[in-house]
Design a protein around this motif. Structure first.
Motif, PDB file in Angstrom:
ATOM      1  N   HIS A  63       0.801  -1.216   0.000  1.00 17.87           N
ATOM      2  CA  HIS A  63       0.000   0.000   0.000  1.00 17.87           C
ATOM      3  C   HIS A  63       0.840   1.276   0.000  1.00 17.87           C
ATOM      4  CE1 HIS A  63      -4.086   1.448  -0.008  1.00 17.87           C
ATOM      5  NE2 HIS A  63      -3.685   2.451   0.734  1.00 17.87           N
ATOM      6  N   HIS A 105       2.529   1.865  -2.880  1.00 19.36           N
ATOM      7  CA  HIS A 105       2.512   2.075  -4.328  1.00 19.36           C
ATOM      8  C   HIS A 105       3.905   2.208  -4.934  1.00 19.36           C
ATOM      9  CE1 HIS A 105      -1.818   2.430  -4.003  1.00 19.36           C
ATOM     10  NE2 HIS A 105      -1.613   3.217  -2.974  1.00 19.36           N
ATOM     11  N   VAL A 155       0.815  -4.747  -5.243  1.00 14.62           N
ATOM     12  CA  VAL A 155       0.593  -5.047  -6.654  1.00 14.62           C
ATOM     13  C   VAL A 155       1.250  -4.031  -7.585  1.00 14.62           C
ATOM     14  CG1 VAL A 155      -1.534  -6.321  -6.230  1.00 14.62           C
ATOM     15  CG2 VAL A 155      -1.641  -3.879  -6.684  1.00 14.62           C
ATOM     16  N   ASP A 156       1.528  -2.822  -7.093  1.00 16.99           N
ATOM     17  CA  ASP A 156       2.190  -1.820  -7.923  1.00 16.99           C
ATOM     18  C   ASP A 156       3.624  -2.218  -8.269  1.00 16.99           C
ATOM     19  OD1 ASP A 156       0.355  -0.321  -5.794  1.00 16.99           O
ATOM     20  OD2 ASP A 156       0.263   0.761  -7.703  1.00 16.99           O
ATOM     21  N   ALA A 212       0.725  -6.422 -10.504  1.00 21.51           N
ATOM     22  CA  ALA A 212      -0.675  -6.766 -10.218  1.00 21.51           C
ATOM     23  C   ALA A 212      -0.932  -8.272 -10.240  1.00 21.51           C
ATOM     24  CB  ALA A 212      -1.616  -6.036 -11.173  1.00 21.51           C
ATOM     25  N   ALA A 213       0.058  -9.046  -9.812  1.00 23.64           N
ATOM     26  CA  ALA A 213      -0.100 -10.502  -9.782  1.00 23.64           C
ATOM     27  C   ALA A 213       0.468 -11.049  -8.480  1.00 23.64           C
ATOM     28  CB  ALA A 213       0.629 -11.131 -10.969  1.00 23.64           C
TER      29      ALA A 213
END
Length: 67
Positions: A11, A13, A27-28, A32-33
């Motif tokens: 979180h 980013h 995920v950034d 995103a996996a």
């Protein structure tokens, strides 16, 4: 940290640089996996080493230490 524990966070980013012991796993950063721990460890090995402030290298840009 001094015992080699990994510190994983999200979180942020991808804005926090991380080091060989701490890393943004959101995920950034990883496309995103979902990723496996061995992938995270391989990525962390490419990051700068942890700097120990008690040895004189302060990761907070050499801010004065409280007395």
């Amino acid at each position: 940290m001094r015992r080699g524990a990994l510190q994983l966070y999200g979180h942020s980013h991808g804005r926090l640089p991380g080091n060989q012991q701490s890393c943004d796993v959101g995920v950034d950063v990883f496309g995103a996996a979902p990723v496996r721990l061995n992938q995270i460890k391989a990525y962390m090995a490419t990051l700068p080493p942890l700097v120990d402030p008690e040895v004189g290298d302060d990761i907070e840009h050499d801010l004065p230490r409280p007395k």
